[in-house]
Design a protein around this motif. Structure first.
Motif, PDB file in Angstrom:
ATOM      1  N   GLN A   1       0.812  -1.213   0.000  1.00  0.00           N
ATOM      2  CA  GLN A   1       0.000   0.000   0.000  1.00  0.00           C
ATOM      3  C   GLN A   1       0.847   1.266   0.000  1.00  0.00           C
ATOM      4  N   GLN A   2       2.019   1.206   0.676  1.00  0.00           N
ATOM      5  CA  GLN A   2       2.845   2.403   0.791  1.00  0.00           C
ATOM      6  C   GLN A   2       4.275   2.130   0.330  1.00  0.00           C
ATOM      7  N   ASP A   3       4.912   3.193  -0.158  1.00  0.00           N
ATOM      8  CA  ASP A   3       6.301   3.102  -0.616  1.00  0.00           C
ATOM      9  C   ASP A   3       7.228   3.366   0.571  1.00  0.00           C
ATOM     10  N   ALA A   4       7.870   2.292   1.055  1.00  0.00           N
ATOM     11  CA  ALA A   4       8.745   2.409   2.233  1.00  0.00           C
ATOM     12  C   ALA A   4      10.027   3.190   1.938  1.00  0.00           C
ATOM     13  N   SER A   5      10.331   3.379   0.652  1.00  0.00           N
ATOM     14  CA  SER A   5      11.598   4.039   0.298  1.00  0.00           C
ATOM     15  C   SER A   5      11.466   5.554   0.169  1.00  0.00           C
ATOM     16  N   LEU A   6      10.254   6.077   0.362  1.00  0.00           N
ATOM     17  CA  LEU A   6      10.055   7.529   0.274  1.00  0.00           C
ATOM     18  C   LEU A   6      10.905   8.253   1.319  1.00  0.00           C
ATOM     19  N   HIS A   7      11.475   9.390   0.915  1.00  0.00           N
ATOM     20  CA  HIS A   7      12.255  10.264   1.810  1.00  0.00           C
ATOM     21  C   HIS A   7      13.567   9.641   2.298  1.00  0.00           C
ATOM     22  N   ILE A   8      14.025   8.590   1.612  1.00  0.00           N
ATOM     23  CA  ILE A   8      15.359   8.059   1.913  1.00  0.00           C
ATOM     24  C   ILE A   8      16.362   8.949   1.198  1.00  0.00           C
ATOM     25  N   GLU A   9      17.272   9.559   1.935  1.00  0.00           N
ATOM     26  CA  GLU A   9      18.232  10.496   1.338  1.00  0.00           C
ATOM     27  C   GLU A   9      19.394   9.748   0.689  1.00  0.00           C
ATOM     28  N   THR A  10      19.782  10.252  -0.457  1.00  0.00           N
ATOM     29  CA  THR A  10      20.927   9.684  -1.163  1.00  0.00           C
ATOM     30  C   THR A  10      22.202  10.401  -0.724  1.00  0.00           C
ATOM     31  N   PRO A  11      23.235   9.657  -0.319  1.00  0.00           N
ATOM     32  CA  PRO A  11      24.481  10.331   0.082  1.00  0.00           C
ATOM     33  C   PRO A  11      25.130  11.023  -1.101  1.00  0.00           C
ATOM     34  N   ARG A  12      25.858  12.091  -0.822  1.00  0.00           N
ATOM     35  CA  ARG A  12      26.567  12.785  -1.898  1.00  0.00           C
ATOM     36  C   ARG A  12      27.638  11.888  -2.476  1.00  0.00           C
TER      37      ARG A  12
END
Length: 296
Positions: A93-104
């Motif tokens: 139902q939901q995207d668990a990967s939302l708002h996961i920050e990508t390292p520089r």
């Protein structure tokens, strides 16, 4: 429970997205590592039960094991794409990967040969079939900026020498047309007329460049050839097949080529990928200034 959606996703990438074998292998490797963590460490039995903290835990594990920020970024990209697929297919139902920050990403400038080093590398004067083949391969690679995977799978029918271009099928089987200069055309013509038939022998093969047994070259085989030629030429820099591609792009930009044209010839979808070479040329200009200006 975890495996079936993953295999469905790999099938989607291969059939519907048309990803290349190498890209598909990369996705599979990343996501199978991720699945193993979710099963064994997070102890989840369904993708619906996976949360943001599980993904963050996996990424911390990668960091603790010494993975680079570029590798971690690639894993995040693979995980995001997979979770978006799960939502799209209504498997969660939901995207668990939302708002996961990508390292520089650590922006590492590619190794580039100088024009003088290129001249040394391409100064192959032997007349054996293998030497003529090597000369043609390296001239063509430097003239076109093709990837090693593109060079070793190039077919004779992809050459259009009288018109001065080569037809190439790159990542995702996307076609592009790349011009070839006169020097490379001459080297390839010499190979076709003087050497290829001696290498192919009885087993007719449509691939342009073949090994001493008449079979297509492997990536490792090409790399070994290149390293030996570089060693014989007295080049001490670390050199890979991609170094020729980097040198091709850098030398074009140094001599005034338009960035968009270089992007098209390299087969980059995003111009930001090509822009790394503008940083290379600026760095090289600074180095030359410091070396030759009396008041630098």
């Amino acid at each position: 429970m975890l495996n079936h959606p993953l295999e469905d996703y790999f099938h989607f990438l291969q059939i519907e997205k048309g990803l290349s074998d190498n890209t598909l292998k990369s996705y599979k490797r990343d996501l199978r590592d991720y699945k193993l963590y979710i099963e064994k460490v997070a102890q989840k039995s369904s993708w619906e039960s996976v949360g943001r903290n599980d993904i963050i835990g996996f990424l911390y594990m990668l960091k603790d094991s010494g993975k680079s920020s570029a590798t971690i970024s690639r894993h995040i990209s693979s995980i995001r794409s997979f979770h978006q697929f799960l939502v799209r297919e209504q498997l969660v139902q939901q995207d668990a990967s939302l708002h996961i920050e990508t390292p520089r990403k650590e922006r590492k400038l590619p190794d580039v040969l100088s024009q003088k080093e290129i001249e040394s590398l391409l100064a192959i004067h032997e007349n054996s079939p293998l030497a003529i083949r090597n000369k043609a391969m390296l001239e063509l690679m430097y003239a076109t900026g093709l990837r090693v995977s593109e060079i070793i799978t190039l077919k004779v029918s992809d050459l259009h020498l009288t018109m001065g271009f080569v037809q190439c099928f790159g990542k995702g089987s996307k076609e592009r047309i790349v011009p070839i200069g006169d020097v490379a055309i001459k080297a390839v013509e010499d190979y076709l007329q003087q050497a290829r038939n001696q290498l192919v022998k009885q087993n007719a093969n449509h691939v342009l460049f073949v090994n001493q047994h008449g079979r297509p070259l492997s990536r490792q085989g090409f790399w070994k050839i290149l390293k030996k030629i570089a060693l014989d030429a007295g080049i001490s820099k670390k050199i890979t097949p991609h170094t020729l591609r980097h040198s091709f792009a850098t030398h074009l930009l140094e001599n005034g080529a338009d960035l968009r044209i270089v992007q098209e010839m390299l087969g980059h979808e995003d111009i930001s990928t090509t822009q790394i070479y503008t940083h290379v040329t600026k760095t090289r200009l600074k180095d030359m200034y410091k070396t030759y200006h009396p008041r630098a």
